[in-house]
Design a protein around this motif. Structure first.
Motif, short mmCIF file in Angstrom:
data_model
loop_
_atom_site.label_atom_id
_atom_site.label_comp_id
_atom_site.label_asym_id
_atom_site.label_seq_id
_atom_site.Cartn_x
_atom_site.Cartn_y
_atom_site.Cartn_z
N LYS A 1 5.69 10.77 0.78
CA LYS A 1 5.21 9.43 0.44
C LYS A 1 6.36 8.44 0.30
O LYS A 1 6.25 7.28 0.70
CB LYS A 1 4.37 9.47 -0.83
N TYR B 1 0.84 -1.20 0.00
CA TYR B 1 0.00 0.00 0.00
C TYR B 1 0.87 1.25 0.00
O TYR B 1 0.65 2.18 -0.79
CB TYR B 1 -0.91 0.01 1.22
N ASN B 2 1.88 1.28 0.88
CA ASN B 2 2.75 2.45 0.95
C ASN B 2 3.56 2.62 -0.33
O ASN B 2 3.78 3.74 -0.79
CB ASN B 2 3.68 2.34 2.15
N ARG C 1 1.47 4.18 -3.14
CA ARG C 1 1.21 5.61 -2.99
C ARG C 1 2.32 6.46 -3.61
O ARG C 1 2.13 7.64 -3.87
CB ARG C 1 1.06 5.97 -1.51
#
Length: 242
Positions: free
Chosen positions: A126, A110-111, A114
């Motif tokens: 980010k 998920y990170n 981004r």
């Protein structure tokens, strides 16, 4: 075990909480999770909810929740705990470890998703979130390289070496060789300090100079070297060390 909003203390005791019930009240932790307000729950509550799911409300759920909270202190620390250490916990069951590892991998992906893959330097926050999720809770040093094009598009993100609690062996010629294999033109060097203090050591500075010399010989530039600590980081570029 009691749980609640970390900023409001609004949630009630959650021993009988079930995510599939249709009559959840607004003070039920599951209601917060299912309505997108889970970010307001404290870590103790989230750990308890996770254990309930992973154990199907088994008889060891409260025991495991207590161990996770008291031993690791945060949900992030639980997720980053090694499989060997988790396996040593009594009554952890056959599903808990795979569930933890799966959730950890999902969090990393998920990170990473981004981050703008076409220009990973376009949003430093980010990028740091991803690197922090990847490295900040590692108990030994790990050296990673982000291989980029000249426009900062990500080609590959690879772990190059794992070391001890305060040292990782890095071989500049191997870095140069891998860079040529991937056709990269820019590099971001990344490693963690398990101590939590991201201040560069003399060994860090020397290693950076050696890698920089090796890749400059083939026309490659180091865009940054980032050291990840516990909630802090150091950018060599920001400190004008490159």
């Amino acid at each position: 075990m009691a749980g609640g909003f970390d900023d409001a203390g609004a949630f009630a005791t959650m021993g009988n909480a079930k995510p599939n019930e249709g009559n959840l009240t607004e003070t039920d932790p599951w209601h917060a999770v299912l309505t997108g307000r889970g970010r307001h729950l404290d870590d103790m509550t989230l750990i308890s909810l996770f254990v309930q799911i992973a154990t199907a409300h088994g008889r060891h759920a409260d025991e495991l929740t207590s161990i996770f909270v008291n031993r690791y202190g945060s949900f992030a620390s639980v997720l980053s705990t090694s499989e060997r250490e988790l396996a040593a916990i009594s009554n952890i069951g056959q599903h808990m470890i795979p569930a933890i590892k799966l959730l950890h991998e999902a969090a990393l992906r998920y990170n990473r998703a981004r981050v703008d893959q076409n220009d990973i330097l376009s949003d430093e926050r980010k990028l740091l979130d991803y690197l922090t999720a990847r490295l900040s809770r590692e108990t030994i040093e790990q050296f990673r390289i982000l291989f980029l094009t000249d426009t900062h598009r990500l080609i590959a993100d690879e772990a190059q070496a794992r070391g001890t609690v305060n040292h990782t062996p890095v071989y500049p010629r191997e870095v140069a060789r891998r860079t040529m294999e991937l056709g990269a033109e820019r590099l971001i060097l990344v490693h963690n300090h398990p101590s939590g203090d991201p201040t560069p050591s003399e060994a860090d500075l020397q290693m950076t100079r050696q890698v920089q010399a090796a890749v400059q010989a083939i026309g490659i530039r180091i865009a940054d070297h980032i050291i990840v600590g516990n909630g802090r980081h150091t950018s060599f570029r920001a400190l004008d060390l490159l």
